[in-house]
Every structure is written in C-alpha cells, then in structure tokens.
Design an enzyme around this catalytic site. Structure first.
Site, PDB file in Angstrom:
ATOM      1  CG  ASP A   1      -2.213   0.862   0.843  1.00 14.94           C
ATOM      2  OD1 ASP A   1      -2.160   1.620  -0.147  1.00 14.94           O
ATOM      3  OD2 ASP A   1      -3.221   0.799   1.562  1.00 14.94           O
TER       4      ASP A   1
HETATM    5  C1  BGC Z   1      -4.888   3.341  -0.115  1.00 13.21           C
HETATM    6  C2  BGC Z   1      -5.095   2.337  -1.210  1.00 13.21           C
HETATM    7  C3  BGC Z   1      -4.968   3.010  -2.546  1.00 13.21           C
HETATM    8  C4  BGC Z   1      -3.599   3.635  -2.623  1.00 13.21           C
HETATM    9  C5  BGC Z   1      -3.329   4.314  -3.953  1.00 13.21           C
HETATM   10  C6  BGC Z   1      -3.605   4.123  -0.295  1.00 13.21           C
HETATM   11  O1  BGC Z   1      -3.491   5.165   0.597  1.00 13.21           O
HETATM   12  O2  BGC Z   1      -4.914   2.689   1.133  1.00 13.21           O
HETATM   13  O3  BGC Z   1      -6.334   1.711  -1.073  1.00 13.21           O
HETATM   14  O4  BGC Z   1      -5.181   2.107  -3.579  1.00 13.21           O
HETATM   15  O5  BGC Z   1      -3.492   4.610  -1.609  1.00 13.21           O
HETATM   16  O6  BGC Z   1      -4.075   5.438  -4.118  1.00 13.21           O
END
Ligand code: BGC
Length: 739
Positions: free
Chosen positions: A280
């Site tokens: 993530d």
């Molecule tokens: C989120 C994800 C997301 C990623 C990219 C993160 O902060 O938890 O779910 O896909 O950012 O935007």
C-alpha cells in the site's frame, strides 16, 4: 453433448496453458537481459506529480528515472494524452519495458457509480459486475491498465471511514460481491482492450482496525481471520484477480507488508497466487514508524522477503534492494520471482506487443459517460437506495401533491454526489445530475418545487432556518436532503461521532414542527446515527452516495418509478457505544432475551441491545408474505443435501423485488457458533398478488466452519434454518440435523 463440452474445456485448458508457457518463456528472455538495477526498477512504483492519494515524498526527477528503467509502474497518471506521454519516456529506457498505469477506479471512472457499500445494498450481483465492467471499459479507454479495486475488507465498524469502499459486514455477501467485481473489471480475459487488472485489497484484516481508526493495529485470532476476513480475498482470487495489495495495519504485531504468513504462506503458498502483490502507499517505509524496521533497508528487506513484490511510493526498494542483494541479505531469486510476476502481467496485458494499446483518443471520447454507461449507473443507483421507514405510505410521492419543498444542504450539491474515491474530471461537472435537477425534471411541470438550503452540512449557523421554514410552510410535503459531506468518509476519514453533522437534525426538528409531512433523504458513506429522526419522521430514505446519476435515481425512487429493493449490508447502531455491532455475533453465556432482561445479562444498562436497523433490512413500497416452508428431508448425511422451498407472495399493490435471505445457526459446536449466518439469498421480482417458489439447497459446505485446529469441517448436530426479509425479520423457520 457432454463429450463436446468436455472437449471444449480441455481445449481451453490446453490453449491457456500453452499461452502461459509462451508468456513464461518471453518473461525469462527479458529477465536474462536485465541488470540488477533494472530488475529493482520493475519493483518501483511512483505516483504522478500533482495528483496524490497519499503523502508524497516528491524528491525526484521521475523522467530521468523512467529513462533509466528505474520505474515499473505509475499510479495517478490518467487519460490517453498523459499516459501516452509518460509511456513514451519509459520506452526510452535500455530495454524498453512498458509501464503499468494503475489508478483507484473504485466506483466508476467518469460515469460514477454509487459508492461500493451502496452497491452492496442492492444484493444484485449482476448489476454490481456490470458497474465494474463499465468502470473498466472507461478506464481502459483512458489509458489505465490496472485498478486498485475491489476493496474486500469486511467492515463491522462504521467509525472506520473506509467502510464506504467495501461490501459491508458479511463474509458471504462480501465474497460474492468480491468475485463479481473482479469479473467485472477483468472482463472476459486480461489482454482484451476493455479489461483492466483488478487489485484485491487490503491484505489483510485492515477492516478490523482497533477503534475504527484508520491505519490502526489489528489484533485478531487466526480463526476469526480465516472465517470472517479471508474468504472474500479467496473468492476474489478464485475469480481470477491479477494482483493483490497488502495493507497498512499490523496484524497481531507484524505489519501486513512484512507478513510472511499472509503473503508467502497463505496467498502465494496455500492459495497458489501467481500474480503480484503491491504494497500500500508507502507501507514499506512506514514500517519504521510502526517500530518494526530500524531503517529503510530493514523495511525493504522484510517486505520483499515476506512477499511484497512492488513498492508503492516508499522508495525503499529503489534505495536499498540492490545493496541488499549484493550483500547477500536478499537472495536474487526472490527479486527475480517478484520481477517475473510483474513482467508476466505486462505480457498478459499485451503491453510488450503494443505499449500504447490503451491509448486511443477516439475510443476514449466514445467510452466516457456514453448513454449506455449512464443507464447502467442509474440502474445501479436506484437499486442501491434503501427505504428505512415509510409510515402511512408517504412514499411514493402522490400525484395529488402540487407544492413540494426540497430543503437541505445536499439538495443542489453536484460533486458531493460522487462520494469519496471518485475520479475528478477537470473543469467538468456537467455530467453529474444533482438531486434537485433529477427531481425537477421528473415531476410534472405544474408541480411546484421550491428550495431552501436551511443550513450547511457541518457548520453551526441557523441563519438559513427562517427561510427554510417559510418554504416548508407554503408546501404540502417537504423532502429534506441531509447527511455527511462526501469527504467525511473514505480513507483517513474515521469519525468518533456518527451523528448527523452540524445543525441538520435541528433543522429537521424545526421543519417537522410546522406540521407539514417530511421525507428525509440521508446521504452518507457509512451507517450514521440519527435516533430522533428515526423515531419521529414518517419516511426515511438512505441514499448513501449515488454517483453521477444520483438525482435521476433518487427521483426514480421518490416518484415510485422504481420500487426500492435494497437491503442494508451493514448494521446501523443506535449509539457509537454499541460499535462494533454486527448480526452474526455469538450468543454469550448470558444472553439478554429482551431489553428488560438486563440483570447480570450481556447487555447495556443505558441502551437497548438491538441495532437501530439490522443487517439485511430494507423496505419496499409493497409487502411480501413468506409461507409454506418445506424441506425434502430433515436429516442429512455429510454427502447429502437438503432442498428447501418456500413461497413468497407480493401482498401489496406495487410490483417489487424482494431479497429472500437464508440464515443458518449451528446450535452447538466444538467452537461457539454465531446466532445466525447468511448462507444464501435470492433477489426475486413479483407483480402484485404474484407468488413465487424460492428454493435453497443446504449442503455440507453451508454447515461448515473452522474448528480450533483451523480445519474446515461440518460437525454432526442440529441446525436452525431461518428464512426472512432481514436478519431480524425471520418469517419461516425449520430445524435440520446433520448426522
Ligand atoms: C490506499 C489504497 C490506494 C492507494 C493508492 C492508499 O493510501 O490505502 O487503497 O489504492 O493509496 O491510491
């Protein structure tokens, strides 16, 4: 016939296997040419400058790194023009390896569908799959290869802002929806021009963050993990999901990003996942703050060894992996495996054959928000609206009403309707139908529709009350549109108080005091708490965030063009103190039979035990009778099944759809079993007076659970079979026995 089917299946399996072998050979041929630095480059993902969905490091000259082959994927670059430009730079690298473009296409691209939690309320798997399909068609036409969806985290805590992004609290419903969304995004086959790769997230248990606070720790038994939180991931994997994303939380003290048990043992081991795992946003670097890794090098080492293949935005792989391999701390084979997984997807998507395959301006123009996509969004939106209360059949709006007031801070809002996680179209909001526009266009021209804002969403000024009261008094009926703002839910938007924000409930009280009947429409990204409204207002519609067709869909329901059929995918609490609250809880040793049975019972001394609205609840403009439950037998052996039939009749005067829900309870187990668990459902449509027979099959699978040794077993014993219209509205019951 059967022979022909078998031959066709064999042919398909052989062709797919042959294609895979060919891809693997091509992957190996590229890998052989790569330097260690280029390999690590494939594991590095950056966001575009200017558009961030997390904290930006912003240190680097990305163009330079793209040319040096130091980037494998970008996120947040969107649109044919921009993806083409960035891909062109990446192709100037020595090996000309194309980039993957990822984006959070969560509930639509330009055509915006309801937030995922709202879609889940439809219990309509075909419509949900279609919504993901449309999103994929638009995203793919706009240069995107990969969506960071579906989020399949089970959500039992409405304080957690991200419940809006999932399918609610139930594992069974959530698993079916997870699979439907993956199929929708990936279409018939990866590599097709309208298919994007799905990314199942967040692996794992992110939804159980303590206190509902985003990014918080998770402490969970293995049995709970396997029984409640993992099945939607497995269902998404079985549906063919190309990629997974790990999660921010630690699970029992080990950050998910460095969790070998989750990523190596379960996902890539037991489940044989052949795609790749992306971290993530920044979650590799964040292991320093967790107090798990001493520095970036240690974080990079733990993450790659645990099975995180791609580093989103933390730069830990970029900065440390080459050295770690050279020092022998990370085996080259581990890096090679991660690179292989990523290259394989690039081949499967057809990007080595044509890196600009998804870059066609004309197609982009035609795909975005075309008439058929709008129709799908409107269909999904009307199916997502939950009717919570409708005293004296106040809804649908009667034709005799000639003066209606539409009051509240969300009536004329446009972008709010998109909800969190929507893709902004720069300088264009003309495609979004406000609630005002939708209803005004739908009502006959001679019906007067008047407006007052009344108050803001969160501010405390009562300055607008007077005008709102004047407008209300001059009307025969008031519709009020209240709720959260769209950014009060979503990532990093956990709330400790779930009441209607600001002075909105006060405004409802004031309007109610005029004596004019009021219909309340509540917009939100989560279950809110609105006890006074629930007790006193005659009609309540829960509209969540409905997307770009919000106004049209709401008008469809208010006017009765569409008879609401949605059912809550999450329990609505009476107070924050009840949270976490979910229908499939254990009974405890001292269950309270009712709210007056509190003495030394598992209850609250100051609050009812029951939820405000239960999981599976939702009204219709018509009514349904359930009767005639029949079982073909009452006892079964493990290899057998029981067939169950019942009749459902539409007893009202509108045609309507009903979600007929099957719950089971295992009365005694070697580990305690929930008071009921959803095991199946049918969404059926009935004309007034019509009766349909609904059939369910109960087999061993439906009676199984994880025992204390984590074995998936069904134990002989007695089970309650319950069929109803909601988890707290069981209409017919029986008892069966597994011998
Ligand atoms: C989120 C994800 C997301 C990623 C990219 C993160 O902060 O938890 O779910 O896909 O950012 O935007």
């Amino acid at each position: 016939m059967i022979n022909r089917i078998i031959i066709a299946i064999l042919l398909l399996v052989t062709t797919t296997a042959a294609a895979q072998t060919k891809i693997d050979r091509r992957v190996d041929s590229v890998l052989r040419l790569m330097t260690l630095e280029e390999k690590v480059g494939q594991l590095n993902q950056y966001t575009a400058d200017g558009l961030a969905t997390g904290p930006v490091s912003g240190d680097d000259r990305k163009d330079e790194q793209l040319r040096q082959g130091k980037v494998g994927s970008m996120l947040n670059v969107k649109g044919v023009k921009d993806t083409r430009a960035v891909q062109t730079i990446a192709l100037q690298s020595r090996l000309r390896i194309p980039l993957l473009f990822g984006q959070d296409v969560i509930h639509g691209y330009k055509t915006t569908f309801p937030i995922p939690l709202a879609e889940a309320a439809s219990w309509d798997l075909a419509a949900i799959e279609k919504a993901a399909r449309v999103a994929a068609v638009e995203a793919a036409a706009s240069g995107i290869h990969w969506t960071f969806a579906p989020m399949v985290d089970i959500g039992r805590d409405p304080r957690w802002g991200r419940v809006m992004e999932g399918a609610g609290e139930d594992t069974y419903l959530g698993s079916l929806i997870a699979a439907a969304r993956v199929k929708g995004f990936q279409g018939k086959r990866l590599g097709d021009i309208d298919a994007v790769m799905a990314c199942v997230k967040h692996f794992a248990a992110y939804g159980a963050a303590i206190g509902g606070r985003d990014y918080n720790s998770v402490d969970m038994s293995d049995r709970m993990l396997w029984e409640t939180y993992l099945p939607p991931f497995k269902a998404a994997l079985d549906a063919g999901a190309a990629t997974f994303m790990n999660s921010f939380n630690d699970l029992n003290g080990i950050p998910a990003t460095a969790n070998r048990y989750l990523q190596r043992d379960i996902l890539k081991g037991k489940w044989k996942f052949s795609g790749f795992v992306v971290s993530d946003w920044g979650s590799i670097g964040e292991m320093i703050a967790h107090g798990y890794s001493a520095d970036g090098a240690a974080a990079a080492k733990s993450a790659i060894l645990a099975g995180s293949d791609m580093d989103m935005e933390s730069r830990a792989y970029r900065d440390h992996l080459v050295t770690l391999v050279k020092k022998g701390e990370v085996p080259l084979s581990i890096v090679d495996d991660a690179v292989r997984r990523i290259l394989r997807k690039k081949f499967e998507m057809g990007l080595f054959d044509d890196p600009f395959k998804f870059c066609n301006e004309e197609r982009e123009q035609q795909a975005l928000n075309n008439a058929s996509h709008k129709a799908a969004a409107r269909d999904m939106a009307k199916k997502s609206i939950v009717l919570l209360k409708n005293e004296n059949s106040l809804l649908p709006l009667s034709d005799t009403l000639k003066r209606i007031a539409f009051i509240g801070p969300l009536v004329k809002e446009v972008k709010q309707n998109l909800g969190f996680w929507s893709i902004e179209m720069p300088d264009d909001s003309s495609y979004i139908v406000s609630q005002w526009q939708g209803l005004r266009e739908r009502l006959p021209a001679n019906t007067q529709l008047t407006y007052a804002k009344g108050c803001g969403i969160a501010d405390t000024s009562r300055g607008g009350f007077e005008e709102a009261l004047r407008v209300a008094k001059a009307s025969q009926l008031v519709i009020m549109s209240v709720g959260e703002s769209r950014d009060m839910s979503g990532e990093a938007h956990s709330r400790a108080s779930l009441q209607l924000p600001g002075v909105q409930e006060e405004l409802i009280k004031a309007i109610h005091a005029t004596g004019v009947p009021v219909v309340v429409v509540i917009n939100a990204g989560r279950p809110l708490i609105f006890n006074w409204t629930a007790d006193n207002m005659p009609a309540i519609v829960y509209s969540w965030w409905l997307g770009s067709e919000a106004g049209n869909a709401l008008a469809d329901v208010l006017t009765g063009d569409y008879n609401p059929s949605a059912k809550l995918p999450m329990t609505f609490p009476r107070a924050e103190g009840q949270i976490p609250i979910y229908y499939n809880h254990f009974n405890t040793g001292r269950p309270a039979a009712s709210d007056s049975d509190r003495n030394y019972k598992s209850a609250y001394t100051d609050l009812s035990l029951s939820p405000r609205y239960a999981f599976g609840y939702g009204l219709s403009y018509t009514t349904f009778r359930y009767d005639n439950l029949q079982l073909d037998k009452k006892k079964m052996k493990a290899g057998e099944q029981i067939s169950l039939q019942l009749k459902v009749t539409n007893t009202g005067k509108y045609a309507g759809e009903e979600v007929v829900q099957l719950y089971l309870r295992d009365r005694f187990g070697s580990v305690v079993r929930p008071v009921k668990e959803l095991k199946d459902f049918r969404k059926i449509s009935l004309q007034p007076g019509e009766t349909k027979t609904v059939q369910f099959i109960i087999n061993k699978e439906k009676l199984s659970f994880y025992n204390d040794k984590l074995q998936w077993i069904a134990e002989p014993g007695v089970f309650d079979v319950m069929v109803g219209s909601a988890s707290d509205d069981i209409r017919v019951k029986e008892v069966i026995e597994l011998m």
